[in-house]
Design a protein around this motif. Sequence first.
Motif, mmCIF file in Angstrom:
data_model
loop_
_atom_site.group_PDB
_atom_site.id
_atom_site.type_symbol
_atom_site.label_atom_id
_atom_site.label_comp_id
_atom_site.label_asym_id
_atom_site.label_seq_id
_atom_site.Cartn_x
_atom_site.Cartn_y
_atom_site.Cartn_z
ATOM 1 N N THR A 129 3.532 1.731 -0.845
ATOM 2 C CA THR A 129 3.668 1.325 -2.246
ATOM 3 C C THR A 129 2.983 2.290 -3.189
ATOM 4 O O THR A 129 3.558 2.744 -4.177
ATOM 5 C CB THR A 129 3.092 -0.093 -2.443
ATOM 6 O OG1 THR A 129 3.807 -1.010 -1.611
ATOM 7 C CG2 THR A 129 3.209 -0.527 -3.899
ATOM 8 N N VAL A 130 1.720 2.612 -2.885
ATOM 9 C CA VAL A 130 0.967 3.524 -3.753
ATOM 10 C C VAL A 130 1.593 4.915 -3.735
ATOM 11 O O VAL A 130 1.741 5.559 -4.778
ATOM 12 C CB VAL A 130 -0.515 3.584 -3.308
ATOM 13 C CG1 VAL A 130 -1.279 4.591 -4.156
ATOM 14 C CG2 VAL A 130 -1.147 2.208 -3.412
ATOM 15 N N HIS A 131 1.970 5.370 -2.549
ATOM 16 C CA HIS A 131 2.559 6.703 -2.434
ATOM 17 C C HIS A 131 3.877 6.790 -3.188
ATOM 18 O O HIS A 131 4.235 7.838 -3.730
ATOM 19 C CB HIS A 131 2.768 7.052 -0.959
ATOM 20 C CG HIS A 131 3.127 8.481 -0.724
ATOM 21 N ND1 HIS A 131 4.424 8.898 -0.552
ATOM 22 C CD2 HIS A 131 2.359 9.600 -0.646
ATOM 23 C CE1 HIS A 131 4.453 10.208 -0.367
ATOM 24 N NE2 HIS A 131 3.217 10.653 -0.422
ATOM 25 N N GLY A 132 4.621 5.660 -3.257
ATOM 26 C CA GLY A 132 5.875 5.660 -3.987
ATOM 27 C C GLY A 132 5.694 5.807 -5.484
ATOM 28 O O GLY A 132 6.614 6.250 -6.189
ATOM 29 N N LEU A 133 4.517 5.417 -5.991
ATOM 30 C CA LEU A 133 4.251 5.537 -7.425
ATOM 31 C C LEU A 133 3.796 6.939 -7.817
ATOM 32 O O LEU A 133 3.916 7.335 -8.978
ATOM 33 C CB LEU A 133 3.178 4.525 -7.841
ATOM 34 C CG LEU A 133 3.537 3.048 -7.654
ATOM 35 C CD1 LEU A 133 2.329 2.183 -7.962
ATOM 36 C CD2 LEU A 133 4.716 2.655 -8.532
ATOM 37 N N PHE A 134 3.273 7.693 -6.867
ATOM 38 C CA PHE A 134 2.680 8.994 -7.176
ATOM 39 C C PHE A 134 3.665 9.985 -7.802
ATOM 40 O O PHE A 134 3.302 10.693 -8.736
ATOM 41 C CB PHE A 134 2.053 9.587 -5.911
ATOM 42 C CG PHE A 134 0.576 9.378 -5.827
ATOM 43 C CD1 PHE A 134 0.017 8.175 -6.251
ATOM 44 C CD2 PHE A 134 -0.258 10.352 -5.324
ATOM 45 C CE1 PHE A 134 -1.343 7.963 -6.178
ATOM 46 C CE2 PHE A 134 -1.629 10.146 -5.254
ATOM 47 C CZ PHE A 134 -2.171 8.945 -5.677
#
Length: 346
Positions: A266-271
Amino acid sequence: MVSAATDKGLPMLALGAAAATAVAAAGIYASRSPQDENEYHFIAFLDGKSGCSRNGKLVSLPRDSLQQLEDAVCSALGIMPGCSLFVYDTKEQLLQETLQEQLQQHLSNSKGWRGCALLPLIASTSGELSSDAAQLSPLKLPPSGPRPLPVVRNALLATTGPYEPPFYNFWHHLFTPDKVDRWGETVRVQLPSNPVDRQALRGHYDDFEAAIAASVHTCDADVLQELLERQEDFPKLWNRANERTFTRMAENGIFTSDTPSSDWQTVHGLFPRGFNQLKIQTAYFPIIVKKTHNFVAEWSRYKPGHVVTGVNNWLACLTADAVIKAACNVDMDNIARRARGELERF
């Protein structure tokens, strides 16, 4: 890599895919997931017209499903069913009518140096081994480094030496030119294990003590390049006992989660929205270069032979200066402040 239940996903360097030189294969296995005791594990190498691949694929099968081995290997290697399988080390062909007996024999002999029963195989699409595959040497573990001490094993490699950062001392003890001449660019050492990790991993390895202590370190650029190119085979697992303790305080984030976990995904997808190739090239890279020049300029003021102390804090200042400037357009000027003696610790 072999998956594991979340509550059992504690660390271990034991299995993975093989990285090999152009001449002879060297077994580099890296996984921090405990292995299912009801499965057998294989490393399959594809042998084709251009020779035998040095990139192996991990194949795991339940112990009562060995007859499905050929289909599982073909699926992992992305080839059509109907390949011929050979034992990597002995070049013996596995025959369907005697498959169970052959595998049992070879798997029972493969436990000693891998911590798990793991059998390397060659899959040939032509029905016979190529000349390249036939000449491959048996897979071997990297050589052992300094002799481990009782209890602490090789932990002193990190805690003793002329440098403050532990991994600088690792380099000093393992990878200086004279050490590389002694045992090569990839070396095994034994590190003490956390009692919590030991309890969680017990029962998951055929040779528990060998598996729990094993740790592979390398300065081989070819191995590092392969690890970077095959990140799906070598996921980051944030699951050691001390890492889980830190996560309870810091919560799950980009640096404190396994890469296969939903939190990390999830976090990596926002980067990419604010941290993508275009942003790096046009906005962040010039800032990082400027701050690095400032860092080098301050260290260049020291006379030759001067020992720089507090290296970790210097690097923290460099990182904070670059990150805060890029993210908030605020110049903390930590490097200059530390050089003037205004910032002892960061």
